[in-house]
Design a protein around this motif. Structure first.
Motif, mmCIF file in Angstrom:
data_model
loop_
_atom_site.group_PDB
_atom_site.id
_atom_site.type_symbol
_atom_site.label_atom_id
_atom_site.label_comp_id
_atom_site.label_asym_id
_atom_site.label_seq_id
_atom_site.Cartn_x
_atom_site.Cartn_y
_atom_site.Cartn_z
ATOM 1 N N CYS A 11 0.838 -1.205 0.000
ATOM 2 C CA CYS A 11 0.000 0.000 0.000
ATOM 3 C C CYS A 11 0.872 1.254 0.000
ATOM 4 O O CYS A 11 1.943 1.275 0.605
ATOM 5 C CB CYS A 11 -0.903 0.020 1.228
ATOM 6 N N GLU A 13 0.531 3.888 1.658
ATOM 7 C CA GLU A 13 0.738 4.418 3.012
ATOM 8 C C GLU A 13 1.898 3.717 3.705
ATOM 9 O O GLU A 13 2.578 4.293 4.556
ATOM 10 C CB GLU A 13 -0.514 4.209 3.888
ATOM 11 N N GLU A 14 2.136 2.452 3.325
ATOM 12 C CA GLU A 14 3.198 1.673 3.962
ATOM 13 C C GLU A 14 4.538 1.827 3.257
ATOM 14 O O GLU A 14 5.540 1.323 3.732
ATOM 15 C CB GLU A 14 2.794 0.198 4.000
#
Length: 123
Positions: A11, A13-14
């Motif tokens: 992802c 965000e990661e």
């Protein structure tokens, strides 16, 4: 040793700078491993070729050419008909015509001798 499977999609965000750097290191190592495997295969082929040339120079027997086993494969060709040559044997006694039969008694029989039966033979 088998490495654990890495996730393909991470992802956004990661995806920290550290994760991006680790993924690039993994990709570069995979490319390096692929290149080294290709070089290893080329070198193994070259070693095989040189060892064959050395055996020829020393007049040693080369690598035997082995054929694949045909036991597991179905038979494709037709079998030869009939029997093998020389296998058709016949009795010669059936052709011979017997003119006469004789029973020959022994001249003298030793004491203690036992009778074991007759033995037929053709003359």
């Amino acid at each position: 040793m088998s490495s654990p499977k890495l996730p393909i999609n991470i992802c956004p965000e990661e995806r920290t700078p550290l994760v991006e750097w680790l993924l690039s290191v993994i990709a570069s190592q995979a490319a390096t491993i692929e290149i080294l495997e290709q070089k290893t295969q080329a070198l193994e082929a070259q070693v095989e070729q040189l060892s064959e040339a050395l055996k020829k120079a020393k007049k040693l027997p080369g690598k035997p050419q082995l054929k694949a086993s045909r036991l597991e494969q179905p038979v494709t060709g037709q079998k030869r008909g009939g029997k093998r040559a020389g296998s058709a044997k016949r009795s010669k006694k059936t052709i011979v015509k017997i003119d006469e039969e004789r029973i020959i008694e022994p001249d003298s029989v030793p004491l203690g001798a036992t009778f074991n039966g007759y033995r037929d033979y053709d003359v």
